[in-house]
Motif scaffolding. Sequence first.
Motif, PDB file in Angstrom:
ATOM      1  N   ASN B  30       0.844  -1.187   0.000  1.00 33.58           N
ATOM      2  CA  ASN B  30       0.000   0.000   0.000  1.00 33.58           C
ATOM      3  C   ASN B  30       0.883   1.243   0.000  1.00 33.58           C
ATOM      4  N   ARG B  50       3.135   6.316  -1.784  1.00 27.88           N
ATOM      5  CA  ARG B  50       1.989   5.415  -1.809  1.00 27.88           C
ATOM      6  C   ARG B  50       1.974   4.635  -3.119  1.00 27.88           C
ATOM      7  N   GLY B  94      -0.862  -2.179   4.076  1.00 26.72           N
ATOM      8  CA  GLY B  94      -2.153  -1.525   4.217  1.00 26.72           C
ATOM      9  C   GLY B  94      -3.227  -2.540   4.522  1.00 26.72           C
TER      10      GLY B  94
END
Lengths: 115, 112
Positions: B30, B50, B94
């Motif tokens: 993530n 990201r 994530g």
Amino acid sequence: EPEVTQTPSHQVTQMGQEVILRCVPISNHLYFYWYRQILGQKVEFLVSFYNNEISEKSEIFDDQFSVERPDGSNFTLKIRSTKLEDSAMYFCASSDAARASYEQYFGPGTRLTVT
Amino acid sequence: SQQGEEDPQALSIQEGENATMNCSYKTSINNLQWYRQNSGRGLVHLILIRSNEREKHSGRLRVTLDTSKKSSSLLITASRAADTASYFCAGGSGAGSYQLTFGKGTKLSVIP
């Protein structure tokens, strides 16, 4: 600038003894972590803690390990009966993950030496 | 599975030169973060990228991310002796998980 603090900086203990490593995370952070780094090796995740409970833990984090947030500021890692192989640098970290901010801020570490 | 395998393991450059460190990972992420560690000290967060970003800058740092190749690079421009440290990439998956998986790091030496 706020920072994560850890005490002691160096802890020497005999095999079989209990140790408690202490951390004060950044005050408005909600997620807390412990990692360890054996000399010359990778930093390894141990455990994460949120809302007064463990949210994730690794295989390393067995029954000998426990974490606690005894008050509003401290976060502790306890090793019940230390082994030689527990000798490592232990890092505490915190993050404001509630804002979907994944950056983790690390303390300076506690060097644990088990003899 | 392993995340964050850096190369080279060690890099030695002259002050003023650019330093490039690479990181590869195996599972989906993530976000990917870079940290610096001075000898025997704690980890300092440098930059986060990201999975939907391709490039990010912060001062003399430039990070790229290629999710198709599962790789990232950290470029430090105009290096200084104070940049001497170990640099680690760390992947975050994530999806409710915040743990980071670190690589072994690149030891950078900047010679004055």
